[in-house]
Every structure is written in structure tokens, then in C-alpha cells.
Design a protein around this motif. Structure first.
Motif, PDB file in Angstrom:
ATOM      1  N   SER A 161       0.922  -1.269   0.001  1.00 22.20           N
ATOM      2  CA  SER A 161      -0.029   0.062  -0.131  1.00 22.20           C
ATOM      3  C   SER A 161       0.870   1.307  -0.012  1.00 22.20           C
ATOM      4  O   SER A 161       1.833   1.406   0.853  1.00 22.20           O
ATOM      5  CB  SER A 161      -0.946  -0.109   1.075  1.00 22.20           C
ATOM      6  OG  SER A 161      -1.609   0.980   1.165  1.00 22.20           O
ATOM      7  N   ASN A 162       0.569   2.179  -0.942  1.00 17.57           N
ATOM      8  CA  ASN A 162       1.276   3.456  -0.938  1.00 17.57           C
ATOM      9  C   ASN A 162       0.333   4.559  -0.269  1.00 17.57           C
ATOM     10  O   ASN A 162       0.874   5.632  -0.468  1.00 17.57           O
ATOM     11  CB  ASN A 162       2.066   3.686  -2.314  1.00 17.57           C
ATOM     12  CG  ASN A 162       0.720   3.738  -3.395  1.00 17.57           C
ATOM     13  OD1 ASN A 162      -0.413   3.563  -3.051  1.00 17.57           O
ATOM     14  ND2 ASN A 162       1.081   3.993  -4.588  1.00 17.57           N
ATOM     15  N   LYS A 163      -0.759   4.133   0.039  1.00 21.88           N
ATOM     16  CA  LYS A 163      -1.697   5.008   0.736  1.00 21.88           C
ATOM     17  C   LYS A 163      -1.517   5.282   2.016  1.00 21.88           C
ATOM     18  O   LYS A 163      -1.089   4.488   2.718  1.00 21.88           O
ATOM     19  CB  LYS A 163      -3.248   4.690   0.287  1.00 21.88           C
ATOM     20  CG  LYS A 163      -3.640   4.683  -1.189  1.00 21.88           C
ATOM     21  CD  LYS A 163      -4.870   4.219  -1.495  1.00 21.88           C
ATOM     22  CE  LYS A 163      -5.313   4.081  -2.929  1.00 21.88           C
ATOM     23  NZ  LYS A 163      -6.063   3.244  -3.098  1.00 21.88           N
ATOM     24  N   TYR A 206      -7.795   5.921   6.308  1.00 24.53           N
ATOM     25  CA  TYR A 206      -7.298   5.613   4.977  1.00 24.53           C
ATOM     26  C   TYR A 206      -7.922   6.364   3.836  1.00 24.53           C
ATOM     27  O   TYR A 206      -9.129   6.734   3.914  1.00 24.53           O
ATOM     28  CB  TYR A 206      -7.015   4.186   4.983  1.00 24.53           C
ATOM     29  CG  TYR A 206      -8.306   3.448   4.949  1.00 24.53           C
ATOM     30  CD1 TYR A 206      -8.833   3.018   3.533  1.00 24.53           C
ATOM     31  CD2 TYR A 206      -8.969   3.332   6.043  1.00 24.53           C
ATOM     32  CE1 TYR A 206     -10.067   2.606   3.384  1.00 24.53           C
ATOM     33  CE2 TYR A 206     -10.257   2.610   5.840  1.00 24.53           C
ATOM     34  CZ  TYR A 206     -10.730   2.145   4.410  1.00 24.53           C
ATOM     35  OH  TYR A 206     -12.060   1.641   4.274  1.00 24.53           O
ATOM     36  N   MET A 207      -7.344   6.327   2.699  1.00 23.48           N
ATOM     37  CA  MET A 207      -8.161   6.617   1.512  1.00 23.48           C
ATOM     38  C   MET A 207      -8.571   5.421   0.937  1.00 23.48           C
ATOM     39  O   MET A 207      -7.815   4.437   0.328  1.00 23.48           O
ATOM     40  CB  MET A 207      -7.224   7.517   0.641  1.00 23.48           C
ATOM     41  CG  MET A 207      -6.423   8.526   1.399  1.00 23.48           C
ATOM     42  SD  MET A 207      -7.702   9.808   2.064  1.00 23.48           S
ATOM     43  CE  MET A 207      -8.294  10.500   0.614  1.00 23.48           C
ATOM     44  N   GLY A 246     -10.562   7.498  -3.825  1.00 26.12           N
ATOM     45  CA  GLY A 246      -9.724   8.484  -3.104  1.00 26.12           C
ATOM     46  C   GLY A 246     -10.369   9.137  -2.147  1.00 26.12           C
ATOM     47  O   GLY A 246     -10.128  10.385  -1.786  1.00 26.12           O
TER      48      GLY A 246
END
Length: 190
Positions: free
Chosen positions: A118-120, A149-150, A154
Motif C-alpha cells: 500500500s502506498n496510501k 485511510y483513502m 480517493g
């Protein structure tokens, strides 16, 4: 600096996971003493009660190591996670579908296939931590965990889980030996 919000319903919550309150079941007083790392003010709701600084310090240790463990989870850092957990860690959690899980392999799968990919951004808040000291080398902490979180589109989302963690100090180092999580899974859903 500590910032504590008091909601109308009497629920206490911290504004950040590193800013927590402690309640002792026998002594219903929150006493935060000033230390070298913090410039927080001392608060005492009932001056007739006193929590010894050694007890307060050990409870803060448990909150801090719990925050470090959750940070390792949020960052997908399995190496840091394994350093904080006992190799024989046991758990009940939503991902295990009601089964008792033992060891690290079950958790490794989630780190390798979801958490580390995860890069969020993920942000966790610990609400109402309550620490029970069980002798010199054991403790239990219970709290509400909010994870922000997103989602895939988005949009910001929040998940809630209720967690209890059992800690054991071995060779001067706290290790998580068991946890029980109810509510949302660790990995944010789309």
C-alpha cells in the motif's frame, strides 16, 4: 504537548495516538507528570489519590510499545513487527474467522501481500487506552483503534476495531504475546 478532548457523553479521546490518557480501575484519576521529553502540564482530577510515578511510567511504556507496534503494521514493516512480537504470538482477529492463530506465518501473509504494497497513507488513533499491570513483567492494554485511510476512489474512510494486547517483558524488552481484535480487519477495505 498532550491534548485531551472531553466529549459531552463523557468519553475521553486523544487528538493523536501518541497523546493518550490512562485510567487505573482502582484509582480513577489521570495524572500526567512532566518529563524530560514532554512539556505537558500536570493534571490531577482528584488530588486525594496518587498514582506512583513508577506505575505511571510503566503504563506509559505499554502505550508507547503498542503505538510502535501499530506503526509497524501501518508501515507494512514486518521486520519491525517481528521484533516487537513474541515468535509464538497468539491472536483472535477478524481475518482468522474466529480461529486462534499461533505464530507469525499468518501475519506474514498480510504484510507481504497487502500492508507493504500500500502506498496510501494510513493514520491510526488509539482511543481510551486502559493499561492493567500484572506484576513487574506483564501487562494488558485495551483500547479502541480508529484507522483512517483513502479508499480506492480517493475518498477518506475510517475503520474501527476494539483491541486487547497482552505484553510480557523478556530480557528487559516488552513483547506482544497475545492480542484479540474485534471489528474491522487490519487491511483497509476499498
Amino acid at each position: 504537548a498532550r491534548s485531551l478532548l472531553k466529549k459531552p457523553d463523557g468519553v475521553k479521546e486523544s487528538t493523536e495516538s501518541s497523546n493518550t490518557t490512562i485510567e487505573d480501575e482502582d484509582v480513577k484519576v489521570a495524572k500526567c507528570t512532566e518529563n524530560a521529553n514532554s512539556k505537558s502540564q500536570s493534571h490531577e482530577s482528584e488530588p486525594s489519590h496518587f498514582i506512583p510515578s513508577s506505575v505511571q511510567s510503566r503504563k506509559q511504556e505499554i502505550i508507547k510499545v503498542t503505538e510502535q507496534l501499530i506503526e509497524a503494521i501501518n508501515n507494512g514493516d514486518f521486520e519491525a513487527y517481528t521484533k516487537i512480537c513474541d515468535p509464538g504470538l497468539t491472536s483472535f482477529e477478524p481475518e482468522a474467522l474466529g480461529n486462534l492463530v499461533e505464530g507469525m506465518d499468518f501475519h506474514r501473509f498480510y504484510f507481504e501481500n497487502a500492508l507493504s504494497k500500500s502506498n496510501k497513507p494510513i493514520h491510526t488513533i488509539i482511543l481510551n487506552p486502559h493499561v492493567h499491570l500484572i506484576g513487574e513483567d506483564a501487562a494488558c492494554i485495551a483500547y479502541i483503534r480508529l484507522t483512517q485511510y483513502m479508499d480506492g476512489s480517493g475518498m477518506p474512510k475510517t475503520m474501527q476495531s476494539e483491541e486487547t494486547r497482552v505484553w510480557h517483558r523478556h530480557d528487559g524488552k516488552w513483547q506482544n504475546v497475545h492480542f484479540h481484535r474485534s471489528g474491522s480487519p487490519t487491511v483497509p477495505l476499498n
